[in-house]
Scaffold this motif. Structure first.
Motif, PDB file in Angstrom:
ATOM      1  N   PRO A 169       0.838  -1.199   0.000  1.00  6.65           N
ATOM      2  CA  PRO A 169       0.000   0.000   0.000  1.00  6.65           C
ATOM      3  C   PRO A 169       0.878   1.257   0.000  1.00  6.65           C
ATOM      4  CG  PRO A 169      -0.596  -1.469   1.812  1.00  6.65           C
ATOM      5  CD  PRO A 169       0.652  -2.015   1.189  1.00  6.65           C
ATOM      6  N   GLU A 194      -3.660   4.274  -3.765  1.00  9.93           N
ATOM      7  CA  GLU A 194      -5.015   4.145  -3.244  1.00  9.93           C
ATOM      8  C   GLU A 194      -5.326   5.150  -2.141  1.00  9.93           C
ATOM      9  OE1 GLU A 194      -5.332   0.138  -1.959  1.00  9.93           O
ATOM     10  OE2 GLU A 194      -5.338  -0.659  -3.984  1.00  9.93           O
ATOM     11  N   HIS A 195      -4.307   5.774  -1.590  1.00  9.51           N
ATOM     12  CA  HIS A 195      -4.507   6.628  -0.423  1.00  9.51           C
ATOM     13  C   HIS A 195      -3.775   7.950  -0.618  1.00  9.51           C
ATOM     14  CE1 HIS A 195      -5.943   2.955   1.408  1.00  9.51           C
ATOM     15  NE2 HIS A 195      -4.859   2.381   0.923  1.00  9.51           N
ATOM     16  N   ILE A 211      -4.833   7.869  -7.923  1.00  2.00           N
ATOM     17  CA  ILE A 211      -5.629   6.679  -8.195  1.00  2.00           C
ATOM     18  C   ILE A 211      -5.353   6.161  -9.601  1.00  2.00           C
ATOM     19  CG2 ILE A 211      -7.996   5.846  -8.543  1.00  2.00           C
ATOM     20  CD1 ILE A 211      -8.763   7.688  -6.166  1.00  2.00           C
TER      21      ILE A 211
END
Length: 94
Positions: A39, A61-62, A56
């Motif tokens: 991640p 994702e963050h 994205i």
């Protein structure tokens, strides 16, 4: 891109770095089978909607905007680690 033999649970990447921007680093991580599932939290001082979409589309994702509060950081870390472990939604600790 060089990582030690030990793969991290989470990587924080700034959008603006001296050698390669954060989106470029995310793209490199995505190309490598050892790092593609780590991640990544993109950290930015730039307008969040633009950067979030950019992140994205690039495989991140963050996203966390600078400056951030401790609670925001905790939430993003818990979400990133939870998603990696297959959890759908991780409640933020307070």
């Amino acid at each position: 891109l060089r990582l030690s033999d030990e793969i991290p649970d989470l990587i924080f990447v700034d959008t603006m770095m001296p050698v390669m921007d954060g989106i470029g680093l995310i793209a490199e991580l995505q190309k490598n089978r050892r790092t593609k599932d780590i991640p990544v939290v993109l950290i930015t001082a730039v307008s969040p909607p633009d950067v979030t979409l950019w992140a994205i589309e690039s495989g991140g994702e963050h996203c966390l905007t600078k400056p951030s509060e401790q609670g925001e950081l905790d939430y993003v870390v818990e979400q990133a680690i939870g998603l990696k472990n297959g959890e759908q939604d991780v409640p933020a600790s307070r």
